[in-house]
Design a protein around this motif. Structure first.
Motif, short mmCIF file in Angstrom:
data_model
loop_
_atom_site.label_atom_id
_atom_site.label_comp_id
_atom_site.label_asym_id
_atom_site.label_seq_id
_atom_site.Cartn_x
_atom_site.Cartn_y
_atom_site.Cartn_z
N ASP A 181 0.62 -1.12 -0.01
CA ASP A 181 0.09 0.07 0.00
C ASP A 181 0.96 1.22 0.23
O ASP A 181 2.17 1.44 0.32
CB ASP A 181 -0.99 0.04 1.12
CG ASP A 181 -2.13 0.72 1.15
OD1 ASP A 181 -2.19 1.55 0.07
OD2 ASP A 181 -2.86 0.95 2.06
N ASP A 182 0.25 2.12 -0.63
CA ASP A 182 0.90 3.70 -0.54
C ASP A 182 2.36 3.60 -0.98
O ASP A 182 3.25 4.62 -0.36
CB ASP A 182 0.97 4.26 0.90
CG ASP A 182 -0.28 4.28 1.69
OD1 ASP A 182 -1.47 4.26 0.93
OD2 ASP A 182 -0.53 4.79 2.74
N GLU A 236 -4.00 4.87 -6.68
CA GLU A 236 -4.79 5.46 -5.83
C GLU A 236 -4.88 6.86 -6.03
O GLU A 236 -4.14 7.70 -6.73
CB GLU A 236 -4.16 5.43 -4.27
CG GLU A 236 -4.15 4.06 -3.85
CD GLU A 236 -3.63 3.99 -2.55
OE1 GLU A 236 -2.46 3.73 -2.00
OE2 GLU A 236 -4.65 4.42 -1.56
MG MG Z 1 -3.20 3.68 0.17
#
Ligand code: MG
Ligand code: C2E
Ligand code: MG
Ligand code: MG
Length: 283
Positions: A181-182, A236
């Motif tokens: 993630d991220d 995202e």
């Molecule tokens: Mg994220």
């Protein structure tokens, strides 16, 4: 003890905590009761295939409806939970609730081809029972392992890479999907991260929305590397249609942003899936 120190002398009142900390302390004690008071819930944000806009899954995002303060964002309460033991109960709640909602959407017979991703904190990853918790949730709900994914940030895995690698390998063996993630906010290289069995890379919104002239080069190299490593890529925070098109051209498979839809509660998702997948028997 005040009395022993000198007869009738009274100790001056000293506040136990600095005022700056009291708000956090109030929130922490409120958070301690929030689960049993049914104030916690999950909202699900669609993850869509850029090629045709089809929904392929959802990210489970925790929501806290505080009785007096209203909605408190996860950026505020997750760190509080992480700095205490509360993250274990909240984390377990998220895993079990997500699995049970997913099973409900998929129905007894029909299999709606969507997955649900749950965010995992570092303390959860480093405690031994995560694998058991996940397995138990799957058994209890009848959810298939490959429909459940875990999302971990670089900082979460880098806190204890050896232990993280062990736990994630076991998750991979069960068949649970693993998303990094991220990506783009941490300091580790993608090559270093190949020691973890991630099948998906989520590019952070800060990179997607970067305005510098290096943006395209950065995005293109990350996507190319991820694809070469056989990872799926989710961007995202895509805000504009043109960006979605550009990312698709670069080889990005999926998007997750307000452009494609906000996080919604389980009943709304169930309704949405009934409309999208009318042939499955998920109703
Ligand atoms: Mg994220
Ligand atoms: P995340 O895992 O990176 O989740 C994506 C965040 O981006 C969500 O914020 C989502 O609402 C937001 N977002 C999605 N599309 C857009 C967009 O187009 N523009 C903008 N500006 N934002 C967008 P949210 O729900 O506030 O969650 C924030 C963070 O809190 C999450 O970031 C995650 O790190 C953490 N979090 C949320 N739920 C959980 C949980 O159950 N457990 C743990 N450990 N962390 C959680
Ligand atoms: Mg996430
Ligand atoms: Mg984030």
């Amino acid at each position: 003890h005040a009395k022993r120190q000198g007869g009738n002398r009274i100790e001056p009142f000293r506040p136990a905590f600095k005022t700056v900390g009291t708000d956090k302390l109030h929130l922490e004690s409120d958070l301690r009761r929030a689960l049993e008071r049914k104030e916690m819930g999950l909202a699900y944000q669609p993850i869509v295939r850029l090629e045709d806009g089809e929904i392929v899954g959802f990210e489970a995002l925790m929501r806290w409806e505080h009785p007096r303060r209203g909605a408190i964002p996860p950026a505020e309460f997750i760190p509080i939970a992480e700095s205490s033991d509360l993250i274990f109960a909240l984390g377990l709640f998220a895993i079990e609730q997500a699995a049970s909602d997913l099973k409900d959407w998929q129905g007894d017979v029909g299999e709606v081809p969507v997955s649900v991703s749950v965010n995992i904190s570092s303390a959860q990853l480093l405690r031994n029972d995560l694998c058991n918790d996940v397995r138990a949730a799957l058994t209890k709900t009848g959810c298939k392992p490959h429909h459940l994914k875990l999302e971990l940030t670089e900082s979460v895995v880098m806190e204890n890479p050896e232990q993280a690698a062990l736990v994630l390998a076991r998750m991979g063996e069960i068949g649970i999907g693993l998303a990094l993630d991220d990506f783009g906010t941490g300091h580790s290289s993608l090559a270093y991260l190949t020691r973890f069995p991630f099948d998906t890379l989520k590019i952070d919104q800060s990179l997607v929305r970067d305005t510098s002239d290096k943006r395209a080069v950065l995005l293109r190299s990350i996507i190319t590397m991820a694809k070469d490593l056989d990872m799926k890529v989710v961007a995202e925070g895509i805000e504009h249609d043109e960006d979605a098109g550009e990312l698709f051209e670069m080889g990005c498979d999926f998007g997750q942003s307000f452009l494609f839809g906000p996080a919604m509660r389980a009943p709304a998702i169930k309704q949405l899936l009934r409309e999208r997948f009318p042939l499955s028997k998920a109703s």
